[in-house]
Design a protein around this motif. Structure first.
Motif, PDB file in Angstrom:
ATOM      1  N   LEU A   1       1.479  11.680   1.424  1.00  0.00           N
ATOM      2  CA  LEU A   1       1.821  11.059   0.142  1.00  0.00           C
ATOM      3  C   LEU A   1       0.990  11.729  -0.941  1.00  0.00           C
ATOM      4  O   LEU A   1      -0.250  11.658  -0.906  1.00  0.00           O
ATOM      5  N   ASP A   2       1.649  12.391  -1.898  1.00  0.00           N
ATOM      6  CA  ASP A   2       0.878  13.076  -2.940  1.00  0.00           C
ATOM      7  C   ASP A   2       0.628  12.141  -4.121  1.00  0.00           C
ATOM      8  O   ASP A   2       1.091  10.995  -4.156  1.00  0.00           O
ATOM      9  N   SER A   3      -0.094  12.644  -5.107  1.00  0.00           N
ATOM     10  CA  SER A   3      -0.504  11.811  -6.237  1.00  0.00           C
ATOM     11  C   SER A   3       0.650  11.495  -7.176  1.00  0.00           C
ATOM     12  O   SER A   3       0.504  10.667  -8.077  1.00  0.00           O
ATOM     13  N   TYR A   4       1.812  12.141  -6.978  1.00  0.00           N
ATOM     14  CA  TYR A   4       2.997  11.845  -7.782  1.00  0.00           C
ATOM     15  C   TYR A   4       3.935  10.858  -7.076  1.00  0.00           C
ATOM     16  O   TYR A   4       5.013  10.560  -7.580  1.00  0.00           O
ATOM     17  N   GLY A   5       3.533  10.402  -5.887  1.00  0.00           N
ATOM     18  CA  GLY A   5       4.331   9.412  -5.162  1.00  0.00           C
ATOM     19  C   GLY A   5       5.349   9.991  -4.202  1.00  0.00           C
ATOM     20  O   GLY A   5       6.172   9.243  -3.667  1.00  0.00           O
ATOM     21  N   LYS A   6       5.319  11.294  -3.950  1.00  0.00           N
ATOM     22  CA  LYS A   6       6.267  11.901  -3.021  1.00  0.00           C
ATOM     23  C   LYS A   6       5.796  11.672  -1.595  1.00  0.00           C
ATOM     24  O   LYS A   6       4.705  12.081  -1.200  1.00  0.00           O
ATOM     25  N   LEU A   7       6.650  11.025  -0.788  1.00  0.00           N
ATOM     26  CA  LEU A   7       6.336  10.702   0.593  1.00  0.00           C
ATOM     27  C   LEU A   7       7.168  11.574   1.520  1.00  0.00           C
ATOM     28  O   LEU A   7       8.388  11.683   1.354  1.00  0.00           O
TER      29      LEU A   7
ATOM     30  N   ILE B   1      10.608   4.131   8.474  1.00  0.00           N
ATOM     31  CA  ILE B   1       9.842   4.524   7.286  1.00  0.00           C
ATOM     32  C   ILE B   1       9.418   3.336   6.441  1.00  0.00           C
ATOM     33  O   ILE B   1       8.766   3.528   5.413  1.00  0.00           O
ATOM     34  N   SER B   2       9.779   2.118   6.866  1.00  0.00           N
ATOM     35  CA  SER B   2       9.492   0.953   6.026  1.00  0.00           C
ATOM     36  C   SER B   2       7.991   0.766   5.824  1.00  0.00           C
ATOM     37  O   SER B   2       7.540   0.453   4.713  1.00  0.00           O
ATOM     38  N   GLN B   3       7.180   0.961   6.881  1.00  0.00           N
ATOM     39  CA  GLN B   3       5.744   0.781   6.707  1.00  0.00           C
ATOM     40  C   GLN B   3       5.168   1.856   5.794  1.00  0.00           C
ATOM     41  O   GLN B   3       4.345   1.555   4.922  1.00  0.00           O
ATOM     42  N   ALA B   4       5.615   3.112   5.992  1.00  0.00           N
ATOM     43  CA  ALA B   4       5.085   4.193   5.150  1.00  0.00           C
ATOM     44  C   ALA B   4       5.389   3.953   3.678  1.00  0.00           C
ATOM     45  O   ALA B   4       4.575   4.279   2.801  1.00  0.00           O
ATOM     46  N   ARG B   5       6.537   3.361   3.386  1.00  0.00           N
ATOM     47  CA  ARG B   5       6.882   3.071   1.992  1.00  0.00           C
ATOM     48  C   ARG B   5       6.003   1.986   1.388  1.00  0.00           C
ATOM     49  O   ARG B   5       5.925   1.864   0.171  1.00  0.00           O
TER      50      ARG B   5
ATOM     51  N   VAL C   1      -6.355   3.750  -1.929  1.00  0.00           N
ATOM     52  CA  VAL C   1      -5.239   3.637  -0.988  1.00  0.00           C
ATOM     53  C   VAL C   1      -4.985   2.154  -0.717  1.00  0.00           C
ATOM     54  O   VAL C   1      -5.898   1.422  -0.319  1.00  0.00           O
ATOM     55  N   LEU C   2      -3.752   1.735  -0.931  1.00  0.00           N
ATOM     56  CA  LEU C   2      -3.358   0.340  -0.726  1.00  0.00           C
ATOM     57  C   LEU C   2      -2.344   0.270   0.413  1.00  0.00           C
ATOM     58  O   LEU C   2      -1.256   0.853   0.316  1.00  0.00           O
ATOM     59  N   ASN C   3      -2.714  -0.412   1.465  1.00  0.00           N
ATOM     60  CA  ASN C   3      -1.795  -0.638   2.585  1.00  0.00           C
ATOM     61  C   ASN C   3      -1.146  -2.005   2.381  1.00  0.00           C
ATOM     62  O   ASN C   3      -1.692  -3.042   2.761  1.00  0.00           O
ATOM     63  N   ARG C   4       0.035  -2.005   1.792  1.00  0.00           N
ATOM     64  CA  ARG C   4       0.724  -3.262   1.496  1.00  0.00           C
ATOM     65  C   ARG C   4       1.562  -3.774   2.662  1.00  0.00           C
ATOM     66  O   ARG C   4       2.224  -4.794   2.538  1.00  0.00           O
ATOM     67  N   SER C   5       1.549  -3.058   3.757  1.00  0.00           N
ATOM     68  CA  SER C   5       2.292  -3.515   4.935  1.00  0.00           C
ATOM     69  C   SER C   5       1.461  -4.532   5.716  1.00  0.00           C
ATOM     70  O   SER C   5       0.270  -4.733   5.453  1.00  0.00           O
ATOM     71  N   ARG C   6       2.099  -5.144   6.722  1.00  0.00           N
ATOM     72  CA  ARG C   6       1.394  -6.126   7.551  1.00  0.00           C
ATOM     73  C   ARG C   6       0.609  -5.463   8.673  1.00  0.00           C
ATOM     74  O   ARG C   6      -0.289  -6.086   9.264  1.00  0.00           O
ATOM     75  N   ASP C   7       0.949  -4.202   8.982  1.00  0.00           N
ATOM     76  CA  ASP C   7       0.323  -3.506  10.103  1.00  0.00           C
ATOM     77  C   ASP C   7      -0.682  -2.482   9.605  1.00  0.00           C
ATOM     78  O   ASP C   7      -0.592  -1.994   8.470  1.00  0.00           O
ATOM     79  N   PRO C   8      -1.626  -2.107  10.448  1.00  0.00           N
ATOM     80  CA  PRO C   8      -2.627  -1.125  10.028  1.00  0.00           C
ATOM     81  C   PRO C   8      -2.063   0.289   9.970  1.00  0.00           C
ATOM     82  O   PRO C   8      -1.047   0.604  10.588  1.00  0.00           O
TER      83      PRO C   8
END
Length: 208
Positions: free
Chosen positions: A194-200, A79-83, A113-120
């Motif tokens: 992922l909803d607009s309140y940050g629930k994953l 789940i590290s990338q999803a976080r 949408v911000l993808n802060r991980s290194r992978d797509p």
């Protein structure tokens, strides 16, 4: 004065009895020692078995703990990338917003949408409410502003990428009911919501 002791003839009938008594006593002593030795061996075996049982129980407990730790580490990696994926929601239109952060006087949403991980991340969909997908998508890091337009839904957001998803325009009440929800697939093939309140949370399929 002279004393004389008279010695009578030996009574041979008492000899077998005496010998039998001696043999019986010896046999009893031998049997006692044998039983004592067997009991000692049994006690030693019980202690050995108990020690081995405790050792095996400790080993089993260690294996359980190690397995749980490995599972936790695997889950953390899973789940590290999803976080590392975030969505910033912005209601657009007028300039007011109520105390709960909901749109008041707005006619559309902008979801970044911000993808802060290194992978797509893949198959990226922003859904507004239950039925509306984004009208348009823009790559905010495109080299040229005119080249930032992307297909809907976005097939891929690269590592470090930032995409803007624009909702259709509605009446004010419709905007309030249609907050954005992000769906995406991580680089390992897991689907996330992922909803607009940050629930994953992980989903089996898009929205399921």
């Amino acid at each position: 004065m002279r004393w004389e002791v008279a010695v009578g003839p030996l009574q041979w009938g008492d000899v077998p009895t005496a010998l039998g008594t001696c043999f019986a006593g010896g046999a009893a002593w031998f049997a006692y020692q044998t039983i004592k030795s067997q009991r000692q061996q049994i006690n030693e075996q019980r202690e050995f078995i108990a020690e081995q049982t405790r050792f095996m129980a400790e080993q089993q407990q260690n294996l359980v703990l190690e397995r749980a730790e490995l599972q936790d580490q695997a889950e953390e990696r899973r789940i590290s990338q999803a976080r590392d994926v975030a969505m910033i929601s912005e209601a657009r239109g007028s300039t007011t917003i109520d105390e709960y952060g909901d749109a008041d006087g707005y006619d559309s949403w902008l979801a970044t949408v911000l993808n802060r991980s290194r992978d797509p991340i893949h198959d990226v969909v922003v859904r507004f409410g239950d039925a509306y997908n984004a009208d348009s998508v823009t790559d905010l890091k495109a080299r040229h502003p005119d080249s930032g337009s992307r297909p809907v839904p976005a097939p891929l957001i690269p590592g470090g990428g930032e995409f803007a998803f624009f909702s259709p325009r509605w009446s004010e009440g419709t905007v309030r009911r249609n907050r954005p929800v992000l769906f995406f697939t991580d680089d390992n093939g897991a689907r996330w919501r992922l909803d607009s309140y940050g629930k994953l949370e992980e989903v089996l399929a898009d929205g399921a």
